[in-house]
Design an enzyme around this catalytic site. Structure first.
Site, PDB file in Angstrom:
ATOM      1  N   LEU A   1      -4.240   4.428   3.250  1.00 38.40           N
ATOM      2  CA  LEU A   1      -3.571   3.221   3.739  1.00 38.40           C
ATOM      3  C   LEU A   1      -4.620   2.146   3.957  1.00 38.40           C
ATOM      4  O   LEU A   1      -4.433   0.984   3.636  1.00 38.40           O
ATOM      5  CB  LEU A   1      -2.843   3.518   5.054  1.00 38.40           C
ATOM      6  CG  LEU A   1      -1.633   4.443   4.965  1.00 38.40           C
ATOM      7  CD1 LEU A   1      -1.015   4.639   6.338  1.00 38.40           C
ATOM      8  CD2 LEU A   1      -0.595   3.867   4.022  1.00 38.40           C
TER       9      LEU A   1
ATOM     10  N   LEU B   1       1.297  -1.131  -0.434  1.00 40.90           N
ATOM     11  CA  LEU B   1       0.430  -1.805   0.533  1.00 40.90           C
ATOM     12  C   LEU B   1      -0.566  -2.720  -0.142  1.00 40.90           C
ATOM     13  O   LEU B   1      -0.776  -3.849   0.291  1.00 40.90           O
ATOM     14  CB  LEU B   1      -0.304  -0.760   1.360  1.00 40.90           C
ATOM     15  CG  LEU B   1       0.419  -0.406   2.642  1.00 40.90           C
ATOM     16  CD1 LEU B   1      -0.266   0.747   3.324  1.00 40.90           C
ATOM     17  CD2 LEU B   1       0.462  -1.619   3.563  1.00 40.90           C
ATOM     18  N   ALA B   2      -1.178  -2.248  -1.219  1.00 40.36           N
ATOM     19  CA  ALA B   2      -2.172  -3.076  -1.892  1.00 40.36           C
ATOM     20  C   ALA B   2      -1.498  -4.286  -2.538  1.00 40.36           C
ATOM     21  O   ALA B   2      -1.924  -5.426  -2.341  1.00 40.36           O
ATOM     22  CB  ALA B   2      -2.922  -2.255  -2.929  1.00 40.36           C
TER      23      ALA B   2
ATOM     24  N   GLU C   1      -4.761   2.532  -4.734  1.00 39.37           N
ATOM     25  CA  GLU C   1      -4.955   3.836  -5.370  1.00 39.37           C
ATOM     26  C   GLU C   1      -5.128   3.715  -6.881  1.00 39.37           C
ATOM     27  O   GLU C   1      -5.645   4.618  -7.532  1.00 39.37           O
ATOM     28  CB  GLU C   1      -3.766   4.754  -5.035  1.00 39.37           C
ATOM     29  CG  GLU C   1      -4.000   6.222  -5.368  1.00 39.37           C
ATOM     30  CD  GLU C   1      -2.809   7.108  -5.021  1.00 39.37           C
ATOM     31  OE1 GLU C   1      -1.926   6.654  -4.261  1.00 39.37           O
ATOM     32  OE2 GLU C   1      -2.756   8.241  -5.520  1.00 39.37           O
TER      33      GLU C   1
ATOM     34  N   GLY D   1       3.129  -4.175  -8.731  1.00 38.32           N
ATOM     35  CA  GLY D   1       3.229  -3.180  -7.663  1.00 38.32           C
ATOM     36  C   GLY D   1       3.367  -3.890  -6.320  1.00 38.32           C
ATOM     37  O   GLY D   1       2.753  -4.928  -6.077  1.00 38.32           O
TER      38      GLY D   1
ATOM     39  N   HIS E   1      -1.384  15.201  -4.679  1.00 38.05           N
ATOM     40  CA  HIS E   1      -1.098  14.149  -3.722  1.00 38.05           C
ATOM     41  C   HIS E   1      -1.692  12.794  -4.074  1.00 38.05           C
ATOM     42  O   HIS E   1      -0.995  11.806  -4.161  1.00 38.05           O
ATOM     43  CB  HIS E   1      -1.614  14.624  -2.363  1.00 38.05           C
ATOM     44  CG  HIS E   1      -1.373  13.673  -1.249  1.00 38.05           C
ATOM     45  ND1 HIS E   1      -0.131  13.164  -0.978  1.00 38.05           N
ATOM     46  CD2 HIS E   1      -2.210  13.128  -0.314  1.00 38.05           C
ATOM     47  CE1 HIS E   1      -0.207  12.359   0.067  1.00 38.05           C
ATOM     48  NE2 HIS E   1      -1.451  12.307   0.470  1.00 38.05           N
TER      49      HIS E   1
ATOM     50  N   ARG F   1      -9.371  17.944   3.274  1.00 37.42           N
ATOM     51  CA  ARG F   1      -8.229  18.400   2.488  1.00 37.42           C
ATOM     52  C   ARG F   1      -8.609  19.313   1.332  1.00 37.42           C
ATOM     53  O   ARG F   1      -7.953  20.314   1.096  1.00 37.42           O
ATOM     54  CB  ARG F   1      -7.484  17.186   1.944  1.00 37.42           C
ATOM     55  CG  ARG F   1      -6.816  16.427   3.052  1.00 37.42           C
ATOM     56  CD  ARG F   1      -6.091  15.221   2.540  1.00 37.42           C
ATOM     57  NE  ARG F   1      -5.420  14.578   3.662  1.00 37.42           N
ATOM     58  CZ  ARG F   1      -4.806  13.412   3.592  1.00 37.42           C
ATOM     59  NH1 ARG F   1      -4.773  12.760   2.438  1.00 37.42           N
ATOM     60  NH2 ARG F   1      -4.219  12.899   4.637  1.00 37.42           N
TER      61      ARG F   1
ATOM     62  N   ARG G   1     -10.616  12.266  -0.839  1.00 33.15           N
ATOM     63  CA  ARG G   1     -10.302  11.230   0.134  1.00 33.15           C
ATOM     64  C   ARG G   1     -10.038  11.838   1.502  1.00 33.15           C
ATOM     65  O   ARG G   1      -9.368  12.857   1.622  1.00 33.15           O
ATOM     66  CB  ARG G   1      -9.061  10.458  -0.317  1.00 33.15           C
ATOM     67  CG  ARG G   1      -8.636   9.405   0.675  1.00 33.15           C
ATOM     68  CD  ARG G   1      -7.479   8.600   0.168  1.00 33.15           C
ATOM     69  NE  ARG G   1      -6.263   9.363   0.005  1.00 33.15           N
ATOM     70  CZ  ARG G   1      -5.494   9.790   1.015  1.00 33.15           C
ATOM     71  NH1 ARG G   1      -5.858   9.556   2.263  1.00 33.15           N
ATOM     72  NH2 ARG G   1      -4.391  10.453   0.787  1.00 33.15           N
TER      73      ARG G   1
END
Lengths: 248, 638, 225
Positions: free
Chosen positions: B441, B43-44, B425, B40, B401, B330, B435
């Protein structure tokens, strides 16, 4: 609505391709263009034919994966959109729609509408970064950047790397893509330090990858889904000349 | 199996520094002997691969996209949180820690969450140094905005493309390492299985998506950073290629899955328009800073939004949660929207949406100011719907999401398979059962830049003296055979229904029974339905072409085959948790006002699930959550 | 010399030579405008000016730069065009013209027209003036004026001139702006100014040069005679 599609089919880079005709009559005008392609593929699969391979991923215009020539224009007839954001309401009932891959010598076709844009990655590898290893940086507010500079840097940095600029350029030039990164990093104090080295390396890599000259026709800016300005190209030119003149 | 989270000793604010002080290191000269696989490039993944390569480890990096820059982190809009307290509004690491823990309905580990808040400070520094053009004040200082679920302004943002800009920063750092020859990047490669040798993760089997070739890669550690699996609902905010295959294959090789049913349904997405729909686009939550959410007071209202007078509008979030109003978290916002829609107050052609109205903000701040803040979101809205949100309210609706659940990891981000790490994630993370906005992020970056580089070294130091295994080890042979066998199987069913058909069926089933609200009867029915669907899948699927070529349908089929198994575990997970917490809302467990009813006495644990083989019930291993420093409270936003 | 081979440097050469030619066009036009004076004064003044140009060492240097610029501009254009042939792949259905101005895409064709025009132009005036047999006017200067006027006697020759000047106009309309961009003027304000300036410049040059043959033809041989 009903559409008549003429889609480029090509097995691989080494095989010749051609436009093939497809009829699709259950098209809803709220469909996105790619959802229309999904519908076509569904039908092809059920008929035992090979579906049309095309690049797509986020389907919200930000990943830069999708890209195709729709009716002879990069990402289709509406400026400022990616193919995934284009909707069928932009076409008339009964329209003939031509679909082709992005073309350039530096973007070989992999299959059907899928092309190899790894040249873009290699241009970034040549210098499209700031040398700042993890853990080194100082407190973020130590170096101030004015609002205007940050916004202008953002405008350049917004590029999604889709390749529409190359596809629409009569010379297949990657000037807009390359310059956007050069300009983004040259505008901010953190990136300025290695600006000269960066521009020399990135331009030379851009040339090696086989992209054409920029003729300033500005078609790239018109077709760019992010509206990246051609003034970035001027900035690259300036940085390049400056770097060459001041080189040790 | 006794789960050990390996939380370091000491006071909360000292735990991470204590860990770092005591963690074992690898000598720079030895690092090049210890290759690491990172799957992957979001970002991670990108940040981890770049940071590890900077330290001197040889890294193999993988992504299914044609470029590392296209990973779906790119689509995150709103921002990234950090407890810098630049706004002098009372923020601190502790406050952020508490907000995050409370936002997650007290279903995360204290130590992990505190570390997340602590490292948030460095992340902003790192990103700015990489050239991320965060929003700035006129004087040049960094600017902030507020986000759902908190009462301070701690969100850093780059217009509505914060994820893109952070990802490009990480991607560029990765590209620098590729150019330096320290990272071998394999784009268009999908991990199809994990190779475990003598109980340790030692490599992966990947498929080259451009040629169909099955390839083996050996390393001393494997890091999974493949993001969430919300695409399991078919209609979601995720990219078409997002999948749960890497974590699921790891799960089947022995890694536990934690709380897989905890899926965040995002409140501000564009509603579904028809059956053909492939994706629900998210509109950044930051819109709720200035947008007001309402539905008509009259059920089945026929008038246009602008024709409905003020007194006939129900600003239900402001009504139910006066202190947080439109910025309620959320899960709460989504559920409130669903409640109104189900009660017949939905708007739009399909009556599946609520209004998000900017008229007040435009009146008070002027159109230009609103345009500056949200211009790109408004234009995105127009591109998709052809409607102008400056003149009439947006229509929004909840959509799947984010996966709070994922591979179970300890404090070191290591799964139950030694040498297999999960970051971002992909792991069951720091978000608990829900979350907060702008924390994903953050978590992805913090895991990749600041945590994994320490914890991985601590593990690798123990591997140095062991024998190096190669891809010629018989286990690689075996796993590769299984992988090609599965692909062959999918290609040869030759039925009458496409992968998308099954995916859509599964998505609907899951959204209805294991989505915003769940019930015992519904979940049991869903499990049956999934089993039937899975059986049908293996009988009646059609995949054109072969495995030895570019074949997008085969890629999809492999992912959906895994989804059909993950879905069942999700339902089992939801069924076993007889309480409501965060995104997990069980209809049987609610207050008289319809709010979630948590059961701290019986369910204050992380549900970690063990795979026991096909058609065998998974086994639950609860990891109790111990709260040493804070007191659990009822999560109230009213 | 990697620097000289790069696509950007080749474009810089195009830009610098092009801009020099733009500058030269201004001097050329200023000289030619004398042809719009009443016939007797025009002859005297124009011939004096021509003589002045051919004798001056400073002008000589400029003229060598001019020859170099013309040749380099054309040769570089050819090189660039040939390279771009290799970088592009044809579309089966191409509608890319929507996105840009036709003249910006056809600088090569416009340039080729200009090159042909220049051959005629050089042969008829420059060559004749330098190497041909030419009468002298009453001041003892070579009487280039007579040659010019004589050339514009035929309407088709005038037409070739006008058409060529339009080709020049479109070439400049894109070329001037493009050259300045290529040299790196990236400031949005100045870039916008240059774009406007380039437009006005192109109109002035085109109309200025195109008017002269028409005027000469009409006053000496046509209706106004």
């Amino acid at each position: 609505m009903r559409v008549h599609l003429k889609i480029w089919r090509q097995k691989d880079a080494g095989t010749a391709g051609k436009l093939m005709d497809y009829e699709l009559d259950n098209v809803d005008n709220h469909m996105s263009f790619l959802e229309m392609m999904d519908t076509l593929n569904e039908q092809l699969i059920l008929k035992g034919e090979m579906p049309v391979e095309f690049d797509h991923d986020c389907r919200e215009g930000i990943c830069g994966t999708c890209g195709m020539m729709i009716n002879g224009q990069a990402h289709g007839p509406v400026p400022g959109l990616t193919a995934c954001q284009l909707h069928m309401r932009e076409f008339e009932d009964g329209a003939t729609i031509y679909v082709e891959p992005f073309r350039a010598a530096a973007f070989p076709v992999k299959r059907d509408l899928k092309v190899d844009r790894s040249a873009f990655d290699r241009i970034i590898q040549a210098g499209g970064f700031i040398t700042a290893s993890t853990g080194q940086p100082a407190e973020a507010n130590t170096i101030l950047i004015t609002h205007e500079t940050a916004e202008s840097a953002f405008d350049s940095a917004a590029c999604i790397g889709c390749g529409a600029c190359v596809a629409t350029c009569k010379n297949s030039s990657a000037a807009l893509f390359t310059s956007a990164k050069i300009a983004h990093l040259a505008k901010i104090p953190q990136g300025e330090k290695e600006a000269a080295k960066r521009v020399l390396k990135m331009v030379s890599r851009m040339d090696e990858e086989g992209f054409g000259h920029c003729s300033n026709t500005e078609a790239c800016e018109v077709e760019c889904p992010q509206g990246i300005s051609v003034l970035n190209i001027a900035r690259m030119n300036w940085e390049y000349t400056k770097a060459n003149l001041l080189k040790d | 199996m006794e789960l050990d989270a390996k939380i370091p000793e000491g006071p909360l604010e000292k735990k991470w520094s204590n860990y770092k002080a005591q963690a074992k290191l690898v000598n720079p000269a030895n690092r090049k002997k210890l290759p690491v696989i990172v799957v992957g490039t979001g970002l991670a993944g990108s940040s981890a691969a770049a940071s590890l390569a900077e330290q001197g480890y040889p890294v193999y990096s993988f992504c299914f996209q044609d470029s590392a820059r296209r990973a779906h982190s790119v689509a995150a809009q709103g921002g990234v949180n950090a407890a810098k307290n630049y706004q002098n509004d009372g923020d601190s690491v502790y406050r952020m820690f508490y907000d995050t823990l409370k936002g997650g309905d007290f279903r995360a580990r204290e130590a992990n969450v505190y570390r997340l808040a602590e490292c948030s400070l460095n992340l902003i520094d790192q990103a700015v140094a990489q050239g991320v053009p965060f929003a700035r004040e006129y004087g040049g200082y960094l600017s902030n905005r507020s986000f759902g679920g908190v009462q301070v302004s701690r969100t850093f943002y780059a217009r509505g493309q914060t994820g893109q800009q952070l990802l490009l920063g990480a991607y560029q750092a990765l590209m620098r390492q590729v150019a330096a020859g320290k990272v071998d990047l394999y784009s268009r490669h999908e991990m199809l299985d994990l190779v475990v040798i003598d109980g340790k993760a030692k490599g992966i089997i990947a498929r080259n998506l451009d040629t169909g070739a099955i390839e083996r890669f050996a390393a001393e550690a494997v890091v999974i950073a493949t993001g969430g699996f919300g695409k399991i609902y078919y209609l979601s905010t995720l990219a078409m290629g997002c999948n749960g295959s890497a974590i699921w294959r790891a799960h089947k090789r022995g890694a536990l899955m934690a709380c897989p049913s905890w899926t965040q349904i995002h409140p501000t997405c564009l509603p579904q328009a028809g059956d053909y729909q492939s994706k629900l686009t998210l509109m950044s939550e930051s819109l709720r800073n200035d947008g007001r959410i309402w539905v008509p007071k009259l059920a089945n209202e026929e008038r246009q939004a602008n024709d409905i007078p003020e007194e006939e509008r129900d600003y239900y979030l402001e009504r139910r949660y006066p202190s947080f109003g439109n910025l309620a978290p959320r899960d709460i916002s989504s559920r409130a929207a669903k409640e109104r829609i189900d009660a017949g107050f939905g708007v739009g052609a399909q009556r599946n949406a609520v209004y998000l109205d900017f008229s007040k903000a435009i009146q008070e701040q002027g159109k230009d100011k609103v345009k500056e803040k949200y211009g790109n979101l408004f234009s995105m809205y127009k591109k998709i719907t052809a409607d102008d949100a400056y003149t009439a309210p947006m229509k929004i609706s909840p959509a799947a999401h984010f996966s709070m659940g994922g591979l179970w990891v300890d404090y070191e981000l290591m799964t139950t398979i030694p040498g297999l790490f999960a970051i971002g994630e992909a792991n069951f993370g720091d978000h608990g059962a829900n979350r907060l906005g702008a924390n994903s992020l953050l978590q992805a970056c913090v895991d990749g830049y600041f945590i994994l580089p320490y914890t991985l070294a601590n593990y690798l130091s123990g591997e140095l003296k062991k024998e190096r295994l190669t891809i010629h080890h018989p286990q690689f042979e075996l796993v590769e055979k299984e992988v090609t066998g599965q692909l062959e199987r999918l290609c040869q069913i030759n039925g009458t229904k496409t992968t998308d058909y099954f995916h859509k069926q599964l998505g609907k089933l899951l959204y209805d029974q294991c989505g915003l609200s769940r019930s015992e009867a519904g979940l049991k029915a869903a499990i049956k339905g999934i089993q039937v669907l899975r059986e049908e899948f293996y009988k009646d699927l059609i995949v054109p072409g072969t495995q030895g070529e570019i074949n997008a349908e085969l890629e999809k089929a492999g992912r959906v085959a895994d989804y059909l198994e993950i879905a069942e575990l999700m339902c089992n997970d939801a069924l076993s948790r007889k309480e409501s917490c965060g995104a997990h809302f069980r209809e049987e467990y609610q207050t008289a006002e319809g709010e979630a009813l948590r059961d701290d006495e019986n369910y204050c644990y992380v549900s970690a699930w063990e795979w026991k083989g096909e058609n065998t019930a998974p086994v639950l291993h609860p990891e109790p959550l111990v709260f040493e420093f804070i007191k659990l409270s009822v999560r109230s936003y009213s | 010399m990697n620097f000289l081979k790069s696509t950007l440097s080749r474009k810089n050469l195009m830009a610098l030579t092009g801009l020099f030619l733009c500058f030269f066009l201004v001097i050329h036009l200023l000289g030619n405008l004398q042809l719009l004076l009443p016939a007797d004064r025009a002859a005297e003044s124009f011939n004096y000016y021509s003589n002045l140009l051919s004798g001056n060492i400073f002008i000589k240097i400029i003229s060598y730069v001019l020859y170099f610029s013309l040749i380099a501009h054309a040769a570089d254009a050819l090189y660039i065009t040939l390279r771009n042939k290799r970088t592009t792949v044809k579309y089966a259905y191409d509608n890319r013209k929507q996105a840009s101005k036709w003249y910006s895409r056809n600088m090569g064709i416009l340039g080729t027209i200009l090159l042909i025009f220049l051959v005629i132009h050089f042969k008829d005036f420059w060559y004749v003036y330098k190497f041909g047999v030419i009468p002298y006017d009453k001041n003892g200067n070579k009487d280039l004026y007579v040659i010019v006027v004589h050339a514009f006697k035929s309407w088709w020759y005038v037409l070739i001139y006008i058409l060529s000047m339009f080709a020049l106009g479109f070439h400049l309309l894109h070329g001037f702006k493009s050259a300045v961009r290529t040299l790196g003027l990236y400031h949005p304000g100045y870039a916008a100014f240059v774009q406007k300036f380039g437009m006005i410049y192109s109109y002035v040059i085109t109309i200025g040069f195109a008017v002269i043959p028409v005027y000469v033809h009409l006053t000496q041989f046509g209706l106004w005679n």
